[in-house]
Design a protein around this motif. Sequence first.
Motif, PDB file in Angstrom:
ATOM      1  N   PRO A 171      69.377  22.533  37.394  1.00 28.40           N
ATOM      2  CA  PRO A 171      69.636  23.131  36.075  1.00 28.40           C
ATOM      3  C   PRO A 171      68.479  22.983  35.090  1.00 28.40           C
ATOM      4  O   PRO A 171      68.169  23.923  34.347  1.00 28.40           O
ATOM      5  CB  PRO A 171      70.883  22.386  35.594  1.00 28.40           C
ATOM      6  N   VAL A 172      67.834  21.807  35.051  1.00 28.31           N
ATOM      7  CA  VAL A 172      66.725  21.604  34.115  1.00 28.31           C
ATOM      8  C   VAL A 172      65.559  22.517  34.469  1.00 28.31           C
ATOM      9  O   VAL A 172      64.981  23.179  33.594  1.00 28.31           O
ATOM     10  CB  VAL A 172      66.286  20.124  34.119  1.00 28.31           C
ATOM     11  N   LEU A 173      65.211  22.574  35.749  1.00 25.55           N
ATOM     12  CA  LEU A 173      64.122  23.451  36.191  1.00 25.55           C
ATOM     13  C   LEU A 173      64.481  24.916  35.945  1.00 25.55           C
ATOM     14  O   LEU A 173      63.630  25.711  35.516  1.00 25.55           O
ATOM     15  CB  LEU A 173      63.838  23.212  37.673  1.00 25.55           C
ATOM     16  N   THR A 220      63.318  43.603  36.166  1.00 28.29           N
ATOM     17  CA  THR A 220      64.065  42.465  35.623  1.00 28.29           C
ATOM     18  C   THR A 220      64.068  41.322  36.628  1.00 28.29           C
ATOM     19  O   THR A 220      63.772  41.499  37.813  1.00 28.29           O
ATOM     20  CB  THR A 220      65.519  42.839  35.294  1.00 28.29           C
ATOM     21  N   VAL A 221      64.419  40.141  36.137  1.00 25.69           N
ATOM     22  CA  VAL A 221      64.630  38.984  37.006  1.00 25.69           C
ATOM     23  C   VAL A 221      65.958  38.346  36.622  1.00 25.69           C
ATOM     24  O   VAL A 221      66.513  38.612  35.549  1.00 25.69           O
ATOM     25  CB  VAL A 221      63.492  37.948  36.881  1.00 25.69           C
ATOM     26  N   GLY A 222      66.464  37.500  37.519  1.00 25.36           N
ATOM     27  CA  GLY A 222      67.699  36.784  37.241  1.00 25.36           C
ATOM     28  C   GLY A 222      67.702  35.431  37.921  1.00 25.36           C
ATOM     29  O   GLY A 222      66.988  35.229  38.913  1.00 25.36           O
ATOM     30  N   TYR A 223      68.485  34.511  37.387  1.00 22.30           N
ATOM     31  CA  TYR A 223      68.590  33.193  38.006  1.00 22.30           C
ATOM     32  C   TYR A 223      69.977  32.620  37.762  1.00 22.30           C
ATOM     33  O   TYR A 223      70.681  33.027  36.833  1.00 22.30           O
ATOM     34  CB  TYR A 223      67.525  32.235  37.454  1.00 22.30           C
ATOM     35  N   CYS A 224      70.365  31.699  38.613  1.00 22.74           N
ATOM     36  CA  CYS A 224      71.655  31.023  38.483  1.00 22.74           C
ATOM     37  C   CYS A 224      71.406  29.526  38.531  1.00 22.74           C
ATOM     38  O   CYS A 224      70.906  29.011  39.534  1.00 22.74           O
ATOM     39  CB  CYS A 224      72.597  31.443  39.619  1.00 22.74           C
ATOM     40  N   ALA A 225      71.686  28.820  37.456  1.00 29.68           N
ATOM     41  CA  ALA A 225      71.524  27.370  37.431  1.00 29.68           C
ATOM     42  C   ALA A 225      72.694  26.714  38.154  1.00 29.68           C
ATOM     43  O   ALA A 225      73.839  27.142  38.034  1.00 29.68           O
ATOM     44  CB  ALA A 225      71.448  26.881  35.990  1.00 29.68           C
ATOM     45  N   GLY A 226      72.397  25.655  38.919  1.00 30.19           N
ATOM     46  CA  GLY A 226      73.441  24.967  39.671  1.00 30.19           C
ATOM     47  C   GLY A 226      73.656  25.606  41.032  1.00 30.19           C
ATOM     48  O   GLY A 226      72.725  26.139  41.648  1.00 30.19           O
ATOM     49  N   SER A 227      74.897  25.560  41.516  1.00 26.49           N
ATOM     50  CA  SER A 227      75.214  26.155  42.823  1.00 26.49           C
ATOM     51  C   SER A 227      74.963  27.656  42.759  1.00 26.49           C
ATOM     52  O   SER A 227      75.611  28.369  41.992  1.00 26.49           O
ATOM     53  CB  SER A 227      76.670  25.876  43.187  1.00 26.49           C
ATOM     54  N   GLU A 280      65.578  12.457  49.183  1.00 28.00           N
ATOM     55  CA  GLU A 280      66.212  11.421  48.379  1.00 28.00           C
ATOM     56  C   GLU A 280      65.173  10.813  47.445  1.00 28.00           C
ATOM     57  O   GLU A 280      64.235  10.162  47.895  1.00 28.00           O
ATOM     58  CB  GLU A 280      66.806  10.343  49.283  1.00 28.00           C
ATOM     59  N   PRO A 281      65.285  11.019  46.121  1.00 27.35           N
ATOM     60  CA  PRO A 281      66.299  11.837  45.448  1.00 27.35           C
ATOM     61  C   PRO A 281      66.081  13.324  45.724  1.00 27.35           C
ATOM     62  O   PRO A 281      65.007  13.710  46.179  1.00 27.35           O
ATOM     63  CB  PRO A 281      66.091  11.498  43.973  1.00 27.35           C
ATOM     64  N   PRO A 282      67.086  14.171  45.445  1.00 30.78           N
ATOM     65  CA  PRO A 282      66.943  15.590  45.735  1.00 30.78           C
ATOM     66  C   PRO A 282      65.753  16.226  45.010  1.00 30.78           C
ATOM     67  O   PRO A 282      65.514  15.953  43.832  1.00 30.78           O
ATOM     68  CB  PRO A 282      68.272  16.186  45.237  1.00 30.78           C
ATOM     69  N   LEU A 283      65.023  17.056  45.722  1.00 30.72           N
ATOM     70  CA  LEU A 283      63.880  17.754  45.141  1.00 30.72           C
ATOM     71  C   LEU A 283      64.372  18.853  44.198  1.00 30.72           C
ATOM     72  O   LEU A 283      65.230  19.651  44.588  1.00 30.72           O
ATOM     73  CB  LEU A 283      63.038  18.368  46.251  1.00 30.72           C
ATOM     74  N   PRO A 284      63.869  18.925  42.965  1.00 33.36           N
ATOM     75  CA  PRO A 284      64.253  20.037  42.082  1.00 33.36           C
ATOM     76  C   PRO A 284      63.768  21.373  42.658  1.00 33.36           C
ATOM     77  O   PRO A 284      62.569  21.546  42.906  1.00 33.36           O
ATOM     78  CB  PRO A 284      63.554  19.704  40.766  1.00 33.36           C
ATOM     79  N   THR A 285      64.684  22.294  42.882  1.00 32.93           N
ATOM     80  CA  THR A 285      64.340  23.590  43.469  1.00 32.93           C
ATOM     81  C   THR A 285      64.909  24.716  42.617  1.00 32.93           C
ATOM     82  O   THR A 285      65.882  24.539  41.887  1.00 32.93           O
ATOM     83  CB  THR A 285      64.886  23.720  44.906  1.00 32.93           C
ATOM     84  N   LEU A 286      64.288  25.886  42.763  1.00 29.70           N
ATOM     85  CA  LEU A 286      64.770  27.093  42.087  1.00 29.70           C
ATOM     86  C   LEU A 286      64.389  28.306  42.919  1.00 29.70           C
ATOM     87  O   LEU A 286      63.223  28.508  43.228  1.00 29.70           O
ATOM     88  CB  LEU A 286      64.156  27.236  40.691  1.00 29.70           C
ATOM     89  N   ILE A 287      65.386  29.077  43.305  1.00 35.52           N
ATOM     90  CA  ILE A 287      65.155  30.396  43.879  1.00 35.52           C
ATOM     91  C   ILE A 287      65.747  31.401  42.893  1.00 35.52           C
ATOM     92  O   ILE A 287      66.877  31.249  42.447  1.00 35.52           O
ATOM     93  CB  ILE A 287      65.768  30.552  45.281  1.00 35.52           C
TER      94      ILE A 287
END
Length: 324
Positions: A232-234, A96-103, A270-277
């Motif tokens: 959140p969008v990413l 399985t995988v999981g993710y948390c959007a935002g903080s 700047e602007p913040p880079l869209p990231t996802l871990i």
Amino acid sequence: GVAYASTKTVTNKQGTEIPVMHACGHDFHMTTWLAVAGFMNAYRKHWQGTLVFIAQPAEEKAAGAKAMLADGLYTRFPKPDYALALHVNSKLPAGTVGYCAGSALAKIDLLDITVKGKGGHGGMPNFSKDPIVLSAQLIMALQTIVSREVNPAEPAVLTIGSIHGGSNSNTIPSEVSLGLTIRSLNDSVQAAMIKSIQRMANGIAHAAGLEEKDFPVIQLRNESSPLVYNDPVLSRRIGAVFQEKLGKERVQELQPEMYGEDFGMYRQTEPPLPTLIYSVGTVGTGPFVSTHSPLYLPTLDPALETGIKSLTWALLDLLKPAKK
């Protein structure tokens, strides 16, 4: 243990030889990294754009991302439109995988406290100022910062992970060393906790009759990690890819956790880079064992395959050729 169990030892800063291992899954991460890099290179015609693989050291000390950015990661090499990472999760089932959007992951600070006293004979404590007793008082006092000073709606953690003092059972030492971590999802909460630690440490020393020059010394290590914020969008875009490929039942939306990662530094543009871990589950059928435990052992089948495929799917989605 397993055939590939670590037998390596290193000497720590106290001069003690200690065993070391990839107790947070970094060997798993880099195996995934190599496999995905090989696939993306071999199937170059199936995507377009520029793909930068970052082989970053020193995540555990929050030094790697900082050093690479300072050395020109975004100026000497193409600055990305997105940054992706994965990490093992010792609570999610393998496959399985999981993710948390935002903080998603906490801001972290590490502190060292030297509690001073006046050493002496254990049979005559009245002629001493016992830093072990003062440390015990301080440890208990610090537990009230989160429970009584931080807004209950704000996640926060204070953990004292080490205490060292004394060398003999009948001798009162001159000082005791404490090591602690504080974690939150809010910069102002973090700053307030540090101020509270200083105030309580000074107050306990003052109550013991110590002079100001002998008040505890508090040092903030150069190992801080910023809040990890998943765009959140990413997050929703890649989450939808995972659901399509793995099935909804194998993709979990997670809550913020108080682990830390220097991956958050890559967002600080700047602007913040869209990231996802995101998380890759590694739990098999055995009892729960957390990362950072010497007993942590990822269930490689099917966790490793899931890690490789999920990251590949995410990259192919972000780098898919434009429709003609």
